[in-house]
Write an enzyme that holds these catalytic residues in place. Structure first.
Site: not given
Ligand code: NVA
Length: 378
Positions: A108, A195, A246, A248, A271, A306-307, A359
């Site tokens: 990031d 970022d 982000h 990625d 998404r 994050s998911s 990340c």
């Protein structure tokens, strides 16, 4: 003398990399940019401050295992940031916070474009001084590599004026969907912010996600900064992502295009890319976009920013080898069907520190030159 910094894409053979650390990691204090990334359930329940020693130790085991694999199995030179005490407070003329974040996610903080490393203008107050953990690394490389460009993008004030303080924090609300649908985020357009992890490096083309962490001014800054060297910057959106942060976990290049066949990018099926962006950037290109498999594990740790799509957050160490979280069997099977061998590593104890395997790394050098993978823009 060989150039030390040189990386143009996400797949060329990796030779040198920075890997983050969990030391002194903290949970940030409530602030707009952090709040916008949390699940509604976590919003009013978290306590800022140093993470529990046990949590840090568990993460360290997984970091160290990844370090060994990169060094001894993949033959990659490894650099680690300095241990900074992130429990220290910060006071600037524009804001004051009790503690900072961590140095777990260099992806990031540092944007590597060819021979240049940019310290990015991030938008989380807790990350204001995060690039300092990498200063020794950057200074050492800069002394040795006479072609390295070391840049600090304009540091944002992170004053209240930089945020939409009326942002709908509830990530399940219709109001939030409406804001995101019209590309209105927690950061406004007062100052440029971005970022590095919002930038997908595809040779001459940089695909940049407009998100909570990257505003249009930030994208424009990158466009002007890289234009004279022939880079092309493309703005992209994922309108169904109600916490867009982000790229990625949303769009990942897996197979580079060749004269014989199209390249493959995997896109998050929940998404997808905005249709207009897909048309503008990829129609007529030699890239094919495929849906990523569903994650195997749909639970994520508490306060994870994050998911469960962290299943997509993999690191290609060469065009035919990737490091993937060990439980993500559907992703592993998919990659192997494309001829990419997977090295499986346990990494879920690190997720709460801000991200997955991609990340926590930042390229220093990959073997290969800059190419155009978009003849439609040549
Ligand atoms: N915003 C992404 C995180 C990327 C590391 C996600 O939550 O899926």
């Amino acid at each position: 003398m060989m150039d030390i910094v040189s990386s143009y894409n996400e797949w060329d053979p990796l030779e040198e990399v920075i890997l983050g650390i969990p030391d002194y990691a903290c949970i940030p204090q409530d602030e707009p940019a952090y709040r916008s990334k949390l699940d509604a359930a976590d919003l009013n329940t978290f306590t800022a401050g140093l993470r529990k020693d046990e949590t840090i130790q568990k993460a360290r085991v997984q970091f160290d295992n990844l370090a060994r694999i990169l060094e001894y199995q993949c033959n990659v030179k490894l650099l680690r940031p300095e241990k900074i005490d992130f429990s220290e407070s910060i006071k600037t003329p524009f804001f004051e916070i009790e503690n900072q974040n961590c140095a777990a996610c260099p992806r990031d903080t540092l944007l590597v474009i060819g021979n240049e490393i940019i310290e990015t203008p991030m938008s989380n107050r807790a990350r204001y001084f995060e690039s300092m953990a990498y200063r020794k690394i950057l200074n050492d490389i800069w002394e040795k590599d006479k072609n390295m460009l070391w840049t600090n993008a304009p540091k944002p004030t992170m004053a209240d004026s930089m945020y939409n303080l009326d942002f709908p924090w509830d990530d399940k609300s219709q109001e939030r969907k409406d804001w995101i649908g019209s590309f209105k985020y927690v950061t406004n357009e007062t100052e440029p912010v971005f970022d590095a992890a919002d930038v997908l490096r595809l040779g001459k083309d940089l695909v940049v996600q407009n998100s909570f962490t990257t505003n249009r001014k930030g994208i424009e800054w990158l466009r002007r900064h890289t234009k004279s060297r022939g880079y092309r910057v493309h703005e992209i959106h994922f309108p169904d992502d109600l916490s867009p942060v982000h790229i990625d976990c949303s769009l990942i290049p897996l197979v580079p295009p060749t004269k014989e066949r199209k390249g493959i990018l995997m896109n998050c099926p929940e998404r997808p890319i905005a249709p207009a962006d897909k048309e503008r950037i990829f129609s007529g290109s030699n890239w094919e976009i495929q849906n990523a498999p569903r994650p195997f594990t749909t639970t994520i740790p508490e306060l994870c920013q994050s998911s469960y799509w962290l299943c997509m957050n993999l690191l290609l160490v060469s065009p035919d080898r990737a490091i993937v979280e060990e439980t993500e069997i559907p992703t592993i099977n998919y990659l192997e069907s494309l001829g990419i061998k997977c090295i499986r590593v346990p990494f879920r104890d690190v997720y709460g520190f801000g991200g997955g395997i991609h990340c926590v790394t930042s390229d220093i050098r990959r073997r290969g030159d800059r190419k155009s993978y978009f003849p439609n823009f040549d």
